[in-house]
Design an enzyme around this catalytic site. Structure first.
Site, PDB file in Angstrom:
ATOM      1  N   GLU A  20      -6.921 -11.267  12.731  1.00  0.00           N
ATOM      2  CA  GLU A  20      -8.075 -11.016  13.595  1.00  0.00           C
ATOM      3  C   GLU A  20      -9.330 -11.759  13.128  1.00  0.00           C
ATOM      4  OE1 GLU A  20      -5.403  -7.363  14.044  1.00  0.00           O
ATOM      5  OE2 GLU A  20      -6.187  -8.549  12.351  1.00  0.00           O
ATOM      6  N   PHE A  39      -4.878   8.296  14.206  1.00  0.00           N
ATOM      7  CA  PHE A  39      -4.241   7.110  13.660  1.00  0.00           C
ATOM      8  C   PHE A  39      -4.916   5.853  14.185  1.00  0.00           C
ATOM      9  CE2 PHE A  39      -0.899   3.787  14.080  1.00  0.00           C
ATOM     10  CZ  PHE A  39      -0.700   3.552  12.730  1.00  0.00           C
ATOM     11  N   GLN A  40      -5.307   4.977  13.277  1.00  0.00           N
ATOM     12  CA  GLN A  40      -5.995   3.719  13.571  1.00  0.00           C
ATOM     13  C   GLN A  40      -7.290   3.941  14.355  1.00  0.00           C
ATOM     14  OE1 GLN A  40      -3.191   0.792  15.200  1.00  0.00           O
ATOM     15  NE2 GLN A  40      -2.690   0.152  13.116  1.00  0.00           N
ATOM     16  N   LYS A  86      -8.338   3.645  24.770  1.00  0.00           N
ATOM     17  CA  LYS A  86      -7.129   3.199  25.462  1.00  0.00           C
ATOM     18  C   LYS A  86      -6.986   3.824  26.845  1.00  0.00           C
ATOM     19  CE  LYS A  86      -2.147   2.586  24.933  1.00  0.00           C
ATOM     20  NZ  LYS A  86      -0.962   2.709  24.048  1.00  0.00           N
ATOM     21  N   MET A 136     -18.812 -24.652  -6.100  1.00  0.00           N
ATOM     22  CA  MET A 136     -20.229 -24.303  -6.127  1.00  0.00           C
ATOM     23  C   MET A 136     -20.510 -23.259  -7.204  1.00  0.00           C
ATOM     24  SD  MET A 136     -23.047 -25.237  -4.739  1.00  0.00           S
ATOM     25  CE  MET A 136     -22.886 -25.829  -3.063  1.00  0.00           C
TER      26      MET A 136
END
Length: 538
Positions: free
Chosen positions: A51, A113-114, A163, A468
């Site tokens: 993602e 969940f999630q 959802k 760096m």
């Protein structure tokens, strides 16, 4: 017509001119993905490997095209994986709409969940964010999100959709009218007159231009302005390409990693004209030593940036393009021969020809990329020494040709961003200049390049170090190289081939042209591993 929330979402994306969306599916967004399947002949979905890659790709798409980039992720870890990409876009004022799914409305707030409060998490790093709690609000929210992302100072907006909302039905009325974006274009005559007075009365002006010039599509107006008042031009990192590096008035980048010419010119100027720039710490460093003899004229769309980091003698809050048009109409041409001759002498005094060195150097490689492509490529970067070498030594002549994370400094940004840049501008050749440390962070997106045959050429400046960090340790920590050495056994050529890409090892300077030309001719994803000295510094 009566549509599901998911179909309304996709219809609204099409209304906004979205042709590409970057994402990764999951349970909370399955209805949206089912809708994307139905609309696949009208909107392209790019399945990234992660993602974060989707967020960076949407960002790169926006930077290269000037349009709003769009990414999509599921709830929970899918949503949180977007956060770094959203913050990157926020810090650099890039218009992105991030869409996340969430658990059903009746499960919100129950540690389901999630489930994660993604709007709470992203509140500090978005211009605005929404939760769609009623399917009847879907269309208006999506339209508002795009408007907010584009108007004023651009930036990311997040839409979180439970959802069940994506499955519910509502009446949908198409809105095919072009959405107007109000800008702060009203500037009083008095404000313009005072700016003109300051410019006419100074003898040693310098223009300091930033990313706001590119966001405002004002490069033409900036060029006209600089030539008319005969003024040296220096750029911030985010402003690279806003003014052509080949123009004689250009002095290079300013600030911590800027050219000696730019920094001496700013130190000696009597008027600093800041245009679409925010005076970051990487530019001003020690406040009391920055432009000590100069009055500051600041032009910016965002009033919050005025007098935030440095005090101005005069400022104009407005769209840069509109303000420069007004100034160009009112300003008189002026000859500043003595000042320009001084700057020219500085250029001659501090010129260094890196092409004369025998060893393979980043400067030489970047010069050859420029020459072989005719300077007509899009150059993305990761973050580190390679990023600064690119800004310092590649001659950017056009806006939206330099794609890099400036404000947040996100390692792992460039690969996804270069993917998005190519999909926005498929007629361009796209390079991602990387360091071996940054490349490892999101190298999984090579699989995405191969899957969609996106012919990005990744050039790894491989010094086997976090370059760096090592440079700072060398200068300020008595050469104690704590955890900055990367003597790992990764074979980047075999890695590229394992993904299905083309790989090259580049060790000798004499092979640079051949490898670059073969990479360009292949028209495939390519990884070029360039062996660079650990001790070669910015």
């Amino acid at each position: 017509m009566r549509l599901t929330g998911a179909d309304i979402l996709v219809e609204c994306l099409l209304e906004q001119g979205v042709d590409t969306i970057f994402g990764f599916p999951g349970g909370a967004v399955l209805n949206i993905y089912d809708s994307l399947y139905k609309y696949k002949d009208r909107i392209r979905h790019i399945l990234t490997s992660h993602e974060q890659g989707a967020a960076h790709a949407a960002d790169g798409y926006a930077r290269a095209s000037g349009k709003v980039g769009v990414c999509l992720a599921t709830s929970g870890p899918g949503a949180t994986n977007l956060v770094t990409g959203i913050a990157t876009a926020y810090m650099d004022s890039i218009p992105v709409v991030a869409i996340t799914g969430n658990v059903a409305s009746n499960l919100l707030g129950k540690d389901s969940f999630q489930e994660v409060d993604i709007t709470g998490i992203t509140m500090p790093i978005t211009k605005h964010n929404f939760v769609v709690r009623d399917v009847n609000d879907m269309a208006s929210i999506v339209r508002k999100a795009f408007k907010i992302a584009k108007q004023g100072r651009p930036g990311p907006v997040l839409i979180d959709i439970p959802k069940d909302i994506t499955a519910q039905f509502a009446e949908f009325e198409p809105n095919l009218e072009k959405v107007s974006v109000e800008e702060k274009n009203f500037v009083s005559n008095g404000a313009i007159d005072e700016a003109v007075r300051l410019i006419n009365s100074c003898e040693k002006p310098v223009i300091y231009a930033g990313g706001g010039v590119i966001a405002s599509d004002a490069s033409h107006e900036l060029y006209e302005f600089a030539v008319k008042i005969q003024c040296p031009v220096t750029l911030s990192l985010m402003g690279m390409g806003a003014f052509p590096a080949t123009q004689e008035l250009y002095t290079g980048m300013v600030g911590m990693h800027g050219t000696k010419v730019s920094n001496l010119a700013v130190t000696g100027c009597d008027l600093l004209i800041a245009i679409g720039a925010r005076f970051s710490d990487r530019v001003i460093s020690k406040l009391e030593r920055f432009a000590p003899n100069a009055k500051i004229l600041h032009i910016d769309i965002d009033e919050a940036e005025v007098n935030k980091n440095i005090r101005t003698a005069h400022h104009i809050v407005g769209d840069v393009k509109a303000v420069l048009k007004r100034l160009n109409q009112n300003i008189e041409p002026k000859c500043r021969t003595e000042w320009l001759n001084y700057v020219k002498e500085l250029k001659e005094k501090y010129y260094v020809n890196y092409s004369e060195k025998d060893e393979l150097t980043p400067e030489y490689i970047l010069n050859r990329i420029y020459e072989i492509t005719g300077g007509d490529a899009i150059i993305a970067t990761e973050v580190g020494q390679h990023q600064i070498w690119t800004a310092q030594h590649y001659k950017f002549t056009k806006p939206r040709s330099f794609i890099s994370s400036g404000g947040l400094g996100t390692m792992g940004f460039g690969l996804g961003a270069s993917m998005g840049a190519f999909l926005a501008c498929p007629e361009k050749r796209v390079f991602n200049i990387a360091g071996d440390g940054s490349f490892r962070m999101n190298l999984n997106e090579i699989a995405t390049l191969v899957e969609y045959n996106i012919p990005v050429i990744v050039v790894i400046m491989n010094n086997h170090a976090l370059g760096m960090v090592r440079q700072w340790q060398n200068m300020f920590y008595d050469k104690r190289y704590s955890e900055s050495t990367l003597d790992r056994q990764t074979d980047f050529v075999k890695l590229a081939e394992a993904f299905g890409a083309v790989g090259y090892n580049l060790i000798d300077k004499k092979d640079v042209d051949r490898v670059l030309k073969e990479a360009l001719d292949s028209n495939r994803p390519v990884v070029i591993n360039c062996e660079i000295s650990k001790d070669h510094k910015v």
